[in-house]
Design a protein around this motif. Structure first.
Motif, short mmCIF file in Angstrom:
data_model
loop_
_atom_site.label_atom_id
_atom_site.label_comp_id
_atom_site.label_asym_id
_atom_site.label_seq_id
_atom_site.Cartn_x
_atom_site.Cartn_y
_atom_site.Cartn_z
N LEU A 297 24.49 -7.94 44.00
CA LEU A 297 23.93 -6.46 44.63
C LEU A 297 23.15 -5.57 43.77
CD1 LEU A 297 26.86 -6.26 47.03
CD2 LEU A 297 24.70 -6.66 47.54
N SER A 298 23.82 -5.36 42.57
CA SER A 298 23.46 -4.46 41.67
C SER A 298 24.05 -4.67 40.28
CB SER A 298 24.10 -3.04 41.79
OG SER A 298 25.47 -3.07 41.83
N SER A 299 23.18 -4.64 39.26
CA SER A 299 23.10 -4.72 37.89
C SER A 299 23.37 -3.54 36.85
CB SER A 299 22.10 -5.70 37.26
OG SER A 299 20.93 -5.00 37.25
N SER A 300 23.36 -2.32 37.75
CA SER A 300 23.33 -1.03 36.99
C SER A 300 24.17 -0.03 37.80
CB SER A 300 21.99 -0.52 36.62
OG SER A 300 21.21 -0.44 37.82
N VAL A 301 24.39 1.07 37.27
CA VAL A 301 25.31 2.09 37.71
C VAL A 301 24.34 3.41 37.26
CG1 VAL A 301 27.42 3.40 37.78
CG2 VAL A 301 27.17 0.80 37.80
N VAL A 302 24.48 4.54 37.97
CA VAL A 302 24.04 5.85 37.76
C VAL A 302 25.12 6.84 37.82
CG1 VAL A 302 22.35 7.76 38.45
CG2 VAL A 302 22.01 5.35 38.93
N ILE A 303 25.51 7.34 36.65
CA ILE A 303 26.50 8.30 36.97
C ILE A 303 25.82 9.79 36.52
CG2 ILE A 303 28.37 9.32 35.26
CD1 ILE A 303 28.52 6.32 34.16
N ALA A 304 26.51 10.80 37.48
CA ALA A 304 26.16 11.96 37.41
C ALA A 304 27.00 12.98 37.56
CB ALA A 304 25.01 12.34 38.87
N THR A 305 27.02 14.13 37.14
CA THR A 305 28.06 15.15 37.45
C THR A 305 27.37 16.15 38.26
OG1 THR A 305 29.24 16.88 36.47
CG2 THR A 305 27.29 16.42 35.43
N GLY A 306 28.25 16.66 39.09
CA GLY A 306 27.78 17.83 40.07
C GLY A 306 27.35 19.18 39.61
N HIS A 307 27.59 19.27 38.20
CA HIS A 307 27.58 20.54 37.42
C HIS A 307 26.35 20.34 36.43
CE1 HIS A 307 31.30 21.95 38.95
NE2 HIS A 307 31.83 20.83 38.53
N PRO A 308 25.19 21.11 36.70
CA PRO A 308 24.23 20.80 35.48
C PRO A 308 24.35 21.36 34.26
CG PRO A 308 23.50 22.60 37.39
CD PRO A 308 24.91 22.05 37.71
N ALA A 309 23.69 20.94 33.38
CA ALA A 309 24.12 21.67 32.10
C ALA A 309 23.78 23.13 31.99
CB ALA A 309 23.08 20.77 30.91
N ALA A 310 24.71 23.83 31.36
CA ALA A 310 24.39 25.36 31.13
C ALA A 310 23.14 25.74 30.43
CB ALA A 310 25.70 25.81 30.54
N GLY B 76 19.64 9.95 44.40
CA GLY B 76 20.17 9.08 45.71
C GLY B 76 18.95 8.05 46.07
N ARG B 77 17.81 7.97 45.46
CA ARG B 77 16.76 7.12 45.76
C ARG B 77 17.02 5.82 44.63
NH1 ARG B 77 13.25 11.45 46.55
NH2 ARG B 77 12.59 11.46 44.54
N ALA B 78 18.08 5.96 43.75
CA ALA B 78 18.23 5.07 42.56
C ALA B 78 18.48 3.78 43.29
CB ALA B 78 19.21 5.56 41.67
N ALA B 79 18.11 2.67 43.01
CA ALA B 79 18.52 1.45 43.21
C ALA B 79 19.96 0.76 42.72
CB ALA B 79 17.52 0.43 42.87
N ALA B 80 20.77 1.75 42.47
CA ALA B 80 22.01 1.40 41.88
C ALA B 80 23.09 2.24 42.60
CB ALA B 80 22.06 1.67 40.58
#
Length: 168
Positions: free
Chosen positions: A135-148, A161-165
């Motif tokens: 199904l997937s060979s990668s992962v996208v990691i994000a924080t809900g808080h943008p960098a200050a 959301g469009r990432a294929a991971a």
């Protein structure tokens, strides 16, 4: 002058700290820890170990960061082994680079001891693999808080959301 060890405390379960992290806690002369650290881990320290709580509340706006950096320098000058105990893994969504820069500036040696991050441990505990050969060979990691310091203070959820991971 001592060495500062940036130790990942794991995702909250005291059994999920690494063996090296646990050993460094037992040997530490000073532990500087944040709010995400299990209080059980502090029981691993020797009786004479100085323990300093530095909070790091979500809405503090970073006001405590300069205080933490002062503690790191001051305690490394006084103690042989200082552990900066950070929730999860010290390299994920923390202020590790700021803390390393101040130590470099003062020529204080340091080492990073990785920890178990909630990024993957929460999924693993729920029985959800983040990758799957079919199904997937990668992962996208994000924080809900943008960098200050980011020019644009927004998280681009549509693009993520469009990432294929899987998005974590």
């Amino acid at each position: 002058m001592g060495t500062v060890y940036f130790v990942g405390a794991g995702p909250g379960d005291p059994d999920l700290i690494t063996l090296r992290g646990k050993r460094l806690l037992k040997e530490a002369d000073c532990v500087i820890y944040d709010r995400l650290v299990s209080p059980e881990l502090l029981k691993q320290t020797k009786p004479a170990c100085e323990k300093i709580y530095v909070g790091k509340e979500p809405n503090e706006g970073g006001h405590g960061q300069s205080r933490i950096q002062r503690f790191l320098v001051e305690k490394a000058r006084r103690h042989r082994r200082v552990v900066r105990l950070k929730g999860g893994d010290p390299t994920i969504f923390g202020r590790l680079s700021e803390e390393m820069r101040v130590l470099l500036k003062h020529r204080i040696p340091f080492e990073i001891v990785p920890g178990v991050s909630s990024v993957w441990s929460a999924a693993a505990s729920a029985g959800i693999p983040l990758t799957d050969r079919g199904l997937s060979s990668s992962v996208v990691i994000a924080t809900g808080h943008p960098a200050a310091s980011a020019k644009e203070r927004t998280v681009h959820w549509e693009q993520l959301g469009r990432a294929a991971a899987p998005l974590v």
